[in-house]
Design a protein around this motif. Sequence first.
Motif, PDB file in Angstrom:
ATOM      1  N   LEU A  15      -5.914  -0.967   7.793  1.00  0.00           N
ATOM      2  CA  LEU A  15      -4.644  -1.705   6.672  1.00  0.00           C
ATOM      3  C   LEU A  15      -5.629  -2.294   5.756  1.00  0.00           C
ATOM      4  O   LEU A  15      -6.166  -3.228   6.268  1.00  0.00           O
ATOM      5  CB  LEU A  15      -3.545  -1.971   6.865  1.00  0.00           C
ATOM      6  CG  LEU A  15      -3.031  -0.695   7.285  1.00  0.00           C
ATOM      7  CD1 LEU A  15      -1.125  -1.818   7.600  1.00  0.00           C
ATOM      8  CD2 LEU A  15      -2.618   0.461   6.334  1.00  0.00           C
ATOM      9  N   GLU A  74       1.428  13.401   0.480  1.00  0.00           N
ATOM     10  CA  GLU A  74       0.129  13.373   1.573  1.00  0.00           C
ATOM     11  C   GLU A  74       0.242  12.414   2.757  1.00  0.00           C
ATOM     12  O   GLU A  74       1.123  11.861   2.947  1.00  0.00           O
ATOM     13  CB  GLU A  74      -1.197  12.533   0.386  1.00  0.00           C
ATOM     14  CG  GLU A  74      -1.090  13.373  -0.779  1.00  0.00           C
ATOM     15  CD  GLU A  74      -2.057  12.481  -1.984  1.00  0.00           C
ATOM     16  OE1 GLU A  74      -3.104  11.862  -1.100  1.00  0.00           O
ATOM     17  OE2 GLU A  74      -1.601  12.853  -3.025  1.00  0.00           O
ATOM     18  N   THR A 134       5.026   5.799   8.106  1.00  0.00           N
ATOM     19  CA  THR A 134       3.607   6.793   8.547  1.00  0.00           C
ATOM     20  C   THR A 134       4.004   8.514   8.199  1.00  0.00           C
ATOM     21  O   THR A 134       4.977   9.101   8.780  1.00  0.00           O
ATOM     22  CB  THR A 134       2.851   6.407   9.511  1.00  0.00           C
ATOM     23  OG1 THR A 134       4.010   6.951  10.742  1.00  0.00           O
ATOM     24  CG2 THR A 134       2.958   5.126   9.872  1.00  0.00           C
ATOM     25  N   ASP A 162      -5.561  -4.770  -1.438  1.00  0.00           N
ATOM     26  CA  ASP A 162      -6.223  -5.508  -2.794  1.00  0.00           C
ATOM     27  C   ASP A 162      -6.943  -5.576  -3.410  1.00  0.00           C
ATOM     28  O   ASP A 162      -7.267  -5.630  -4.672  1.00  0.00           O
ATOM     29  CB  ASP A 162      -4.859  -4.171  -3.609  1.00  0.00           C
ATOM     30  CG  ASP A 162      -4.108  -4.794  -3.819  1.00  0.00           C
ATOM     31  OD1 ASP A 162      -3.954  -5.717  -3.804  1.00  0.00           O
ATOM     32  OD2 ASP A 162      -2.806  -4.301  -4.310  1.00  0.00           O
ATOM     33  N   GLU A 193       0.931  -1.030   0.426  1.00  0.00           N
ATOM     34  CA  GLU A 193       0.095  -0.044   0.164  1.00  0.00           C
ATOM     35  C   GLU A 193       0.842   1.011  -0.557  1.00  0.00           C
ATOM     36  O   GLU A 193       2.340   1.767   0.037  1.00  0.00           O
ATOM     37  CB  GLU A 193      -1.131   0.099   1.364  1.00  0.00           C
ATOM     38  CG  GLU A 193      -1.703  -1.028   1.302  1.00  0.00           C
ATOM     39  CD  GLU A 193      -2.748  -1.268   1.933  1.00  0.00           C
ATOM     40  OE1 GLU A 193      -3.490   0.062   2.775  1.00  0.00           O
ATOM     41  OE2 GLU A 193      -3.095  -2.497   3.332  1.00  0.00           O
ATOM     42  N   ASN A 194       0.102   2.389  -0.525  1.00  0.00           N
ATOM     43  CA  ASN A 194       1.052   3.310  -0.876  1.00  0.00           C
ATOM     44  C   ASN A 194       0.012   4.785  -0.425  1.00  0.00           C
ATOM     45  O   ASN A 194      -0.599   5.192  -1.797  1.00  0.00           O
ATOM     46  CB  ASN A 194       2.157   3.582  -1.719  1.00  0.00           C
ATOM     47  CG  ASN A 194       2.679   4.456  -1.811  1.00  0.00           C
ATOM     48  OD1 ASN A 194       3.028   5.419  -1.182  1.00  0.00           O
ATOM     49  ND2 ASN A 194       3.040   5.145  -2.883  1.00  0.00           N
ATOM     50  N   THR A 195      -0.424   4.590   0.861  1.00  0.00           N
ATOM     51  CA  THR A 195      -1.338   6.420   0.458  1.00  0.00           C
ATOM     52  C   THR A 195      -0.714   7.423   0.564  1.00  0.00           C
ATOM     53  O   THR A 195      -2.011   8.308   0.266  1.00  0.00           O
ATOM     54  CB  THR A 195      -2.705   5.738   1.603  1.00  0.00           C
ATOM     55  OG1 THR A 195      -2.164   5.760   2.577  1.00  0.00           O
ATOM     56  CG2 THR A 195      -2.944   4.777   1.093  1.00  0.00           C
ATOM     57  N   MET A 196       0.117   7.564   0.696  1.00  0.00           N
ATOM     58  CA  MET A 196       0.870   9.185   1.392  1.00  0.00           C
ATOM     59  C   MET A 196       1.846   9.740  -0.252  1.00  0.00           C
ATOM     60  O   MET A 196       2.131  10.693  -0.660  1.00  0.00           O
ATOM     61  CB  MET A 196       1.980   8.477   2.460  1.00  0.00           C
ATOM     62  CG  MET A 196       3.229   7.539   2.134  1.00  0.00           C
ATOM     63  SD  MET A 196       3.926   8.159   3.703  1.00  0.00           S
ATOM     64  CE  MET A 196       5.199   7.046   3.331  1.00  0.00           C
ATOM     65  N   ASN A 197       0.483   8.798  -1.176  1.00  0.00           N
ATOM     66  CA  ASN A 197       2.172   9.403  -2.746  1.00  0.00           C
ATOM     67  C   ASN A 197       3.712   9.796  -2.668  1.00  0.00           C
ATOM     68  O   ASN A 197       3.872  11.041  -3.333  1.00  0.00           O
ATOM     69  CB  ASN A 197       1.498  10.690  -2.929  1.00  0.00           C
ATOM     70  CG  ASN A 197       1.252  11.541  -4.371  1.00  0.00           C
ATOM     71  OD1 ASN A 197       2.130  10.397  -5.023  1.00  0.00           O
ATOM     72  ND2 ASN A 197       1.123  12.440  -4.551  1.00  0.00           N
ATOM     73  N   GLY A 212      -0.986   9.956   5.165  1.00  0.00           N
ATOM     74  CA  GLY A 212      -0.709   8.171   5.081  1.00  0.00           C
ATOM     75  C   GLY A 212      -0.448   7.640   5.337  1.00  0.00           C
ATOM     76  O   GLY A 212       0.453   7.757   6.094  1.00  0.00           O
ATOM     77  N   HIS A 213       0.118   6.280   4.358  1.00  0.00           N
ATOM     78  CA  HIS A 213       1.182   5.869   5.708  1.00  0.00           C
ATOM     79  C   HIS A 213       1.542   4.940   3.560  1.00  0.00           C
ATOM     80  O   HIS A 213       1.386   4.540   3.379  1.00  0.00           O
ATOM     81  CB  HIS A 213      -0.200   4.412   6.473  1.00  0.00           C
ATOM     82  CG  HIS A 213      -0.782   3.613   5.122  1.00  0.00           C
ATOM     83  ND1 HIS A 213      -2.052   4.179   5.656  1.00  0.00           N
ATOM     84  CD2 HIS A 213      -0.743   2.709   4.876  1.00  0.00           C
ATOM     85  CE1 HIS A 213      -2.557   3.104   4.966  1.00  0.00           C
ATOM     86  NE2 HIS A 213      -2.662   2.365   4.289  1.00  0.00           N
ATOM     87  N   GLU A 216      -0.323   9.881  10.236  1.00  0.00           N
ATOM     88  CA  GLU A 216      -0.977   8.996  10.949  1.00  0.00           C
ATOM     89  C   GLU A 216      -0.565   8.196  11.813  1.00  0.00           C
ATOM     90  O   GLU A 216       0.653   8.071  12.079  1.00  0.00           O
ATOM     91  CB  GLU A 216      -1.711   7.904   9.713  1.00  0.00           C
ATOM     92  CG  GLU A 216      -2.200   8.214   8.893  1.00  0.00           C
ATOM     93  CD  GLU A 216      -2.432   7.286   7.527  1.00  0.00           C
ATOM     94  OE1 GLU A 216      -3.597   7.420   7.174  1.00  0.00           O
ATOM     95  OE2 GLU A 216      -1.979   6.078   7.686  1.00  0.00           O
TER      96      GLU A 216
END
Length: 202
Positions: A167, A133, A157, A170, A83-87, A135-136, A160
């Motif tokens: 978490l 961003e 992180t 996908d 996962e990569n939600t922090m761009n 996120g994590h 967060e």
Amino acid sequence: MKHFFTLIIGLMAVLTSQAQTIEIRYQGQSVADGSTITIAAEEDAFGVLSCETNPASNPNNGLMLKLVSGSSADIFSSIEIAENTMNAEAQWCIGGECVPFPKPMGPVNPSLEKNFTLTGEMQVQFDAINIKETGHMKATLIVINGEEAHYVDILFTNGESAGLSHLTSDGNPHTYYSLSGCRTDKPSKGIYITGRRKVIIK
């Protein structure tokens, strides 16, 4: 008496085959398989946010791979970003070579693989850079030496809580690695590493 010696020799063979020759260490401590190493983002002098397993201020006190027995070991290693939600961008340095993850990372879990010979101790540097961003980023590191396999999660992180409970996967199928380091999406009979665990397929 003969049976006793046969039993002792058999027991020694089992113990020898299970002897640990490598270990993953973080900040000077051995890390148990399946553990999560959590690292918060830090801002550099230019205001750029990043997460580093081996910060430049003290690189040898970060994530390390250590040979605990023998003079050398032929290692297969991989790291997969789940996962990569922090761009953020990411790079991985191991075995004397730094490799960036492809950009953009896209919906498929990006991964990198490396074969190398371990002697003594080596940095396993994994960085999230140019974080844009809140996120994590979550990744799994797998290290294989023959039939010995180790794996840890790395959780970066930015703004967060370290106790993330949301978490998710996908839904993509896990990649399987044989104990010889071969990657496959359709494993046959044997022992494999996938999704942070060792599995036996009959």
